[in-house]
Write a protein that holds these residues in place. Structure first.
Motif, PDB file in Angstrom:
ATOM      1  N   ASP A 110      45.638  32.437  45.672  1.00  0.00           N
ATOM      2  CA  ASP A 110      44.334  32.752  44.419  1.00  0.00           C
ATOM      3  C   ASP A 110      42.862  33.704  44.944  1.00  0.00           C
ATOM      4  OD1 ASP A 110      41.556  31.438  43.592  1.00  0.00           O
ATOM      5  OD2 ASP A 110      41.674  30.083  44.599  1.00  0.00           O
ATOM      6  N   PHE A 111      42.973  34.731  43.939  1.00  0.00           N
ATOM      7  CA  PHE A 111      42.152  35.588  44.199  1.00  0.00           C
ATOM      8  C   PHE A 111      40.112  35.885  44.070  1.00  0.00           C
ATOM      9  CE2 PHE A 111      46.083  38.174  44.196  1.00  0.00           C
ATOM     10  CZ  PHE A 111      46.035  39.569  45.373  1.00  0.00           C
ATOM     11  N   ASN A 112      40.269  34.819  43.325  1.00  0.00           N
ATOM     12  CA  ASN A 112      38.794  34.403  42.824  1.00  0.00           C
ATOM     13  C   ASN A 112      38.059  32.665  43.420  1.00  0.00           C
ATOM     14  OD1 ASN A 112      39.937  33.038  41.009  1.00  0.00           O
ATOM     15  ND2 ASN A 112      39.506  34.163  39.342  1.00  0.00           N
ATOM     16  N   GLY A 113      38.915  32.227  43.874  1.00  0.00           N
ATOM     17  CA  GLY A 113      38.629  31.394  44.284  1.00  0.00           C
ATOM     18  C   GLY A 113      38.341  30.167  43.290  1.00  0.00           C
ATOM     19  N   ASP A 114      39.348  29.889  42.398  1.00  0.00           N
ATOM     20  CA  ASP A 114      38.699  29.265  41.858  1.00  0.00           C
ATOM     21  C   ASP A 114      39.553  27.630  41.493  1.00  0.00           C
ATOM     22  OD1 ASP A 114      40.849  30.178  40.262  1.00  0.00           O
ATOM     23  OD2 ASP A 114      40.209  30.646  38.703  1.00  0.00           O
ATOM     24  N   GLY A 115      40.568  27.847  42.579  1.00  0.00           N
ATOM     25  CA  GLY A 115      40.932  26.655  42.385  1.00  0.00           C
ATOM     26  C   GLY A 115      42.206  27.567  41.671  1.00  0.00           C
ATOM     27  N   LEU A 116      42.474  28.014  41.218  1.00  0.00           N
ATOM     28  CA  LEU A 116      43.915  28.414  40.586  1.00  0.00           C
ATOM     29  C   LEU A 116      44.755  29.258  41.098  1.00  0.00           C
ATOM     30  CD1 LEU A 116      42.172  28.576  36.767  1.00  0.00           C
ATOM     31  CD2 LEU A 116      43.132  25.737  37.892  1.00  0.00           C
ATOM     32  N   MET A 117      46.321  29.879  40.966  1.00  0.00           N
ATOM     33  CA  MET A 117      47.145  30.544  41.492  1.00  0.00           C
ATOM     34  C   MET A 117      46.851  31.535  40.817  1.00  0.00           C
ATOM     35  SD  MET A 117      48.419  30.099  44.108  1.00  0.00           S
ATOM     36  CE  MET A 117      48.689  28.891  45.253  1.00  0.00           C
ATOM     37  N   ASP A 118      46.362  32.873  40.903  1.00  0.00           N
ATOM     38  CA  ASP A 118      47.183  34.281  40.319  1.00  0.00           C
ATOM     39  C   ASP A 118      48.090  34.512  40.745  1.00  0.00           C
ATOM     40  OD1 ASP A 118      44.360  33.006  39.722  1.00  0.00           O
ATOM     41  OD2 ASP A 118      43.246  34.277  41.347  1.00  0.00           O
ATOM     42  N   ALA A 119      48.463  35.774  40.215  1.00  0.00           N
ATOM     43  CA  ALA A 119      49.824  36.414  40.411  1.00  0.00           C
ATOM     44  C   ALA A 119      49.474  37.804  40.491  1.00  0.00           C
ATOM     45  CB  ALA A 119      50.619  36.640  39.230  1.00  0.00           C
ATOM     46  N   LEU A 120      49.676  38.416  41.940  1.00  0.00           N
ATOM     47  CA  LEU A 120      49.969  39.802  42.553  1.00  0.00           C
ATOM     48  C   LEU A 120      51.291  40.537  42.234  1.00  0.00           C
ATOM     49  CD1 LEU A 120      48.623  42.239  43.914  1.00  0.00           C
ATOM     50  CD2 LEU A 120      49.249  41.510  45.641  1.00  0.00           C
TER      51      LEU A 120
END
Length: 526
Positions: free
Chosen positions: A364-374
């Motif tokens: 979660d790169f932006n701290g919105d509670g949703l899992m992002d992908a690198l």
């Protein structure tokens, strides 16, 4: 006839001939583009001519021609021998696996038009990187520590940091060894197993270590013979020194990655296997059954899968699977778990087939509670033996916007990027990134083989590196607290393959001579 009239007539004739030639040339290029749209999009996203320079296209088209039933590569007669060998070897693989067409799919004239379209439209030189921030060549965050681990020709295909034990697990596919180092890089134990191992992944569950072996790392002739396997190592007092080994899954496609998870909630651990394959491959779920057997469920019948990661993306209590694919139809996909062993495929994006995906992490790169992908892409030599620098190689963050919609929000150009790991290396509350390149621009003495990207906030990262790390060639990397001082360190694994350096044997020999098998980058935070 007066001389002036003759000259005028000749001029008119020449001008007319030029116009006719130009019209025919435009029509030929247009027809070549039409043939590209018709044939090149059957196996993958139709590539734009600007993704490769002309000399790279010449080689790539030779390989692509085989898929169309065309085996004449005489137009490569003036190319270096390593290029001709690279291209011609692919024909054997297609014939062996029964996918070489019985008859050409287009005639010689059409093939010539298709090739001419790419050769004429492609740039003469690779397109440069755009928007790359200045690279600080002073790596203050880490100190370089050498280890006692040495291999005469290291082919390090696995590095795994196990922080609770302050151990580093090293897999070498040439020596077929699994070695354990302590936090200071000293060897604790080193073992071979039967059957022979070529480690690419290891997962610890209690006192068991599941070790994934790719089989033959390089021989494409073995790629579809499914030589890979997964072993269960039963640790003794937490150590592999006296561990017993049992093969739990065998006859796998050329495996790049394993994930251990309970996908159906029955309390038994299943395997998700990325079978990269060659012509044939898949992403499969191996369901653990009573009695210790496994049932195979093919979830994605495509070659080229490099990473699979589990997460409940739709918040329904079931683990979904995100998969990164790096062959033919390259792209990012989510296999949505519907329960009862059923999965629905949702494609996030597809890219052209030279993209070269290599690695995937979820954060979660932006701290919105949703899992992002690198995601990382930089695999470079499969269809381009010149190791051409590609401006689209690098690291990307795809932000999760909900409902399985992902948006590319950040890109860091990095030639030949191979692995990127995110962690709060400087303990300031946000995620930084460490990355390695296996295919950097070897023509540049100040090449970027490693980068540390410090998060400045708002998806802005400040990159730094150390020229000392250019003495090695890094294929593998892991992160974790190796020395117990409560910060995140980095471990690099060196692989000294000739691939990508065919055109510069002197540099290859120098890297073999100077390159470390393993390096520890100790965090200077604590």
């Amino acid at each position: 006839m007066p001389k002036k009239v003759v000259l005028i007539a000749v001029g008119v004739f020449v001008a007319t001939a030029v116009i006719v030639w130009q019209v025919q040339d435009r029509r030929g290029l247009q027809r070549g583009a039409e043939l590209s749209a018709l044939y090149c999009s059957t196996c993958h996203v139709e590539p734009s001519p600007d993704i490769l320079p002309r000399r790279s296209w010449a080689a790539a088209l030779g390989y692509m021609g085989y898929w169309l039933g065309i085996d004449n590569i005489d137009y490569l007669d003036d190319a270096p021998e390593f290029v001709r060998l690279n291209v011609s070897s692919r024909l054997e693989v297609l014939e062996r696996d029964g996918v070489y067409p019985a008859a050409p799919l287009l005639n010689d004239g059409e093939w010539a038009l298709l090739r001419r379209y790419y050769m004429r439209a492609a740039p003469s030189e690779p397109l440069p990187q755009v928007g790359k921030p200045a690279l600080n060549r002073n790596l203050e965050r880490f100190q370089v520590f050498r280890t006692s681990y040495r291999q005469p020709l290291a082919i390090t295909t696995m590095v795994h940091v196990r922080p609770p034990a302050q151990e580093i697990y090293i897999g070498d596919s040439l020596a077929q060894l699994l070695t354990v180092l302590d936090g200071n890089g000293q060897i604790r134990t080193s073992r071979q197993f039967r059957p022979a191992i070529s480690p690419v992944d290891i997962q610890f569950v209690g006192e068991t270590a599941y070790l994934g072996s790719i089989g033959d790392l390089l021989a494409q002739q073995e790629a579809s013979a499914r030589p890979a396997h997964i072993s269960a190592l039963t640790l003794v007092d937490g150590s592999i020194a006296d561990a017993t080994s049992e093969v739990v899954l065998e006859d796998l496609f050329r495996m790049a990655d394993i994930e251990v998870a309970d996908l159906n909630g029955d309390g038994r651990l299943d395997f998700i296997v990325c079978g990269f394959g060659s012509i044939t491959g898949s992403v499969a779920w191996y369901e653990a059954l009573e009695g210790g057997d496994y049932r195979e469920h093919v979830l994605l019948p495509l070659p080229g899968a490099v990473k699979a990661r589990t997460h409940d993306f739709n918040d329904d209590g079931l683990l979904d699977i995100m998969v990164l694919v790096s062959d033919a139809r390259e792209g990012l996909h989510v296999l949505v778990n519907r329960g009862g062993g059923d999965f629905d495929l949702q494609t996030i994006f597809e890219t052209h087939s030279a993209y070269g995906h290599t690695f995937l992490e979820l954060h979660d790169f932006n701290g919105d509670g949703l899992m992002d992908a690198l995601a990382v892409n930089g695999d470079n030599v499969d269809s381009d033996p010149y190791n051409t620098s590609k401006n689209y190689h690098g690291l990307r963050i795809y932000l999760n916007r909900g409902d399985l919609q992902f948006e590319e929000a950040w890109f860091y150009p990095m030639y030949g990027a191979f692995i990127a790991r995110a962690a709060d290396f400087d303990a300031d509350g946000d995620l930084d990134i460490a990355a390695v390149s296996f295919y950097p621009d070897f023509t540049d003495p100040l090449r970027e083989s490693f980068a540390y990207l410090e998060n400045q906030g708002g998806l802005e990262f400040a990159p730094s590196t150390s020229d000392e790390l250019n003495n090695g060639r890094w294929m593998t990397m892991d992160i974790g607290d190796v020395d117990g001082d409560a910060d995140v360190d980095v471990v690099l694994g060196g692989s000294y393959l000739e691939i990508g350096l065919f055109g510069d044997p002197e540099l290859y020999d120098a890297l073999v001579e100077s390159g470390e098998s393993v390096l520890i980058l100790k965090n200077t935070l604590n």
